[in-house]
Scaffold this motif. Structure first.
Motif, PDB file in Angstrom:
ATOM      1  N   GLU A  64       4.886  -1.040  -1.936  1.00  0.00           N
ATOM      2  CA  GLU A  64       4.428  -0.240  -3.050  1.00  0.00           C
ATOM      3  C   GLU A  64       4.203  -1.100  -4.246  1.00  0.00           C
ATOM      4  OE1 GLU A  64       8.046   2.489  -3.798  1.00  0.00           O
ATOM      5  OE2 GLU A  64       6.944   4.035  -2.662  1.00  0.00           O
ATOM      6  N   PRO A  65       3.230  -1.129  -4.875  1.00  0.00           N
ATOM      7  CA  PRO A  65       2.956  -2.063  -5.973  1.00  0.00           C
ATOM      8  C   PRO A  65       3.818  -1.815  -7.287  1.00  0.00           C
ATOM      9  CG  PRO A  65       1.188  -0.284  -5.968  1.00  0.00           C
ATOM     10  CD  PRO A  65       2.144  -0.119  -4.965  1.00  0.00           C
ATOM     11  N   VAL A  66       4.193  -3.125  -7.679  1.00  0.00           N
ATOM     12  CA  VAL A  66       4.741  -2.904  -9.182  1.00  0.00           C
ATOM     13  C   VAL A  66       3.696  -3.087 -10.159  1.00  0.00           C
ATOM     14  CG1 VAL A  66       6.220  -4.246 -10.528  1.00  0.00           C
ATOM     15  CG2 VAL A  66       6.773  -4.188  -8.108  1.00  0.00           C
ATOM     16  N   ASP A 108       3.497  -9.724  -5.863  1.00  0.00           N
ATOM     17  CA  ASP A 108       2.392  -9.566  -6.638  1.00  0.00           C
ATOM     18  C   ASP A 108       2.886  -8.555  -7.681  1.00  0.00           C
ATOM     19  OD1 ASP A 108       1.193 -11.415  -5.075  1.00  0.00           O
ATOM     20  OD2 ASP A 108       0.061 -10.096  -3.847  1.00  0.00           O
ATOM     21  N   VAL A 109       2.390  -8.549  -8.923  1.00  0.00           N
ATOM     22  CA  VAL A 109       2.507  -7.423  -9.842  1.00  0.00           C
ATOM     23  C   VAL A 109       1.059  -7.331 -10.608  1.00  0.00           C
ATOM     24  CG1 VAL A 109       3.687  -7.075 -12.129  1.00  0.00           C
ATOM     25  CG2 VAL A 109       4.830  -8.543 -10.508  1.00  0.00           C
ATOM     26  N   LEU A 110       0.996  -5.979 -10.925  1.00  0.00           N
ATOM     27  CA  LEU A 110      -0.515  -5.536 -11.450  1.00  0.00           C
ATOM     28  C   LEU A 110      -0.036  -5.010 -12.978  1.00  0.00           C
ATOM     29  CD1 LEU A 110      -2.011  -3.263  -8.621  1.00  0.00           C
ATOM     30  CD2 LEU A 110      -2.298  -5.890  -8.927  1.00  0.00           C
ATOM     31  N   VAL A 111      -1.043  -5.463 -13.823  1.00  0.00           N
ATOM     32  CA  VAL A 111      -0.875  -5.238 -15.186  1.00  0.00           C
ATOM     33  C   VAL A 111      -1.939  -4.220 -15.628  1.00  0.00           C
ATOM     34  CG1 VAL A 111      -0.899  -5.913 -17.648  1.00  0.00           C
ATOM     35  CG2 VAL A 111       0.207  -7.388 -15.772  1.00  0.00           C
ATOM     36  N   ARG A 112      -1.529  -2.946 -16.323  1.00  0.00           N
ATOM     37  CA  ARG A 112      -2.403  -2.204 -16.822  1.00  0.00           C
ATOM     38  C   ARG A 112      -2.325  -2.141 -18.299  1.00  0.00           C
ATOM     39  NH1 ARG A 112      -0.623   3.506 -15.646  1.00  0.00           N
ATOM     40  NH2 ARG A 112      -2.924   4.053 -16.469  1.00  0.00           N
ATOM     41  N   ALA A 132       9.523 -14.056 -14.494  1.00  0.00           N
ATOM     42  CA  ALA A 132      10.544 -13.479 -13.747  1.00  0.00           C
ATOM     43  C   ALA A 132      10.320 -13.466 -12.072  1.00  0.00           C
ATOM     44  CB  ALA A 132      10.219 -11.881 -14.146  1.00  0.00           C
ATOM     45  N   GLY A 133       9.410 -14.081 -11.596  1.00  0.00           N
ATOM     46  CA  GLY A 133       9.245 -14.385 -10.209  1.00  0.00           C
ATOM     47  C   GLY A 133       7.720 -13.858  -9.582  1.00  0.00           C
ATOM     48  N   ALA A 134       7.090 -13.380 -10.549  1.00  0.00           N
ATOM     49  CA  ALA A 134       5.703 -12.924  -9.626  1.00  0.00           C
ATOM     50  C   ALA A 134       4.860 -14.108  -9.325  1.00  0.00           C
ATOM     51  CB  ALA A 134       4.856 -12.077 -10.767  1.00  0.00           C
ATOM     52  N   SER A 135       4.462 -14.038  -8.133  1.00  0.00           N
ATOM     53  CA  SER A 135       3.489 -15.106  -7.606  1.00  0.00           C
ATOM     54  C   SER A 135       2.164 -15.149  -8.037  1.00  0.00           C
ATOM     55  CB  SER A 135       3.511 -15.160  -6.219  1.00  0.00           C
ATOM     56  OG  SER A 135       3.346 -14.047  -5.453  1.00  0.00           O
ATOM     57  N   SER A 136       1.901 -13.756  -8.255  1.00  0.00           N
ATOM     58  CA  SER A 136       0.444 -13.353  -8.900  1.00  0.00           C
ATOM     59  C   SER A 136       0.312 -12.205  -9.683  1.00  0.00           C
ATOM     60  CB  SER A 136      -0.578 -13.477  -7.604  1.00  0.00           C
ATOM     61  OG  SER A 136      -0.614 -12.134  -7.018  1.00  0.00           O
ATOM     62  N   VAL A 137      -0.275 -12.351 -10.845  1.00  0.00           N
ATOM     63  CA  VAL A 137      -0.415 -11.042 -11.559  1.00  0.00           C
ATOM     64  C   VAL A 137      -1.924 -10.791 -11.496  1.00  0.00           C
ATOM     65  CG1 VAL A 137       0.011 -10.410 -14.053  1.00  0.00           C
ATOM     66  CG2 VAL A 137       1.687 -12.055 -12.958  1.00  0.00           C
TER      67      VAL A 137
END
Length: 146
Positions: A64-66, A108-112, A132-137
């Motif tokens: 599930e995406p963050v 991976d973390v996605l930004v809206r 915080a540890g996100a390898s890619s944003v």
């Protein structure tokens, strides 16, 4: 011969089939209900996304995406799957993302980000996510109309 009053009638064999027609009717009604209500069940923060013609990212199906959202007022929200949160400060958001990402191999973390939010707010968020540890944003955008 004396009659006992009981006449022997031929016995019917028990019916071993189940009538599934009512179950199919119920299933179809439920299918229609879920098809109508599913688009209305989206939760999240109302964000006016910027439009671009970039190619969509291929996200893994099993994770599930963050998703971290920034609304037009600069408030931060975190969404994991279909669970959203209340607005929170950047420090609390960073701690939450760190907890979520610590148990995952896919980081991976996605930004809206709302199109009307200050650019510096999104940049501070992206820097905090990487700390915080996100390898890619990644950034979520909408496809332009027309």
């Amino acid at each position: 011969m004396k009659s006992t009053g009981i006449t022997s009638t031929p016995r019917r064999k028990p019916m071993a089939e189940i009538n599934v027609v009512p179950y199919i009717d119920v299933m179809l009604v439920l299918l229609v209900i879920f098809m109508v209500t599913a688009p209305m069940m989206t939760q999240g923060v109302k964000v006016d996304l910027p439009e671009t013609t970039a190619d969509p990212m291929q996200a893994p199906k099993d994770v599930e995406p963050v998703i971290v959202s920034v609304d037009a007022n600069g408030a931060y929200y975190i969404e994991i799957g279909d669970k959203g949160s209340d607005p929170m400060p950047l420090a609390t958001l960073t701690e939450q993302v760190n907890k979520v990402l610590s148990g995952r191999s896919q980081r991976d973390v996605l930004v809206r980000g709302d199109r009307n939010v200050d650019y510096g707010t999104v940049v501070r968020l992206m820097a905090a996510l990487q700390s915080a540890g996100a390898s890619s944003v990644g950034l979520i955008t909408e496809e332009p109309e027309g």
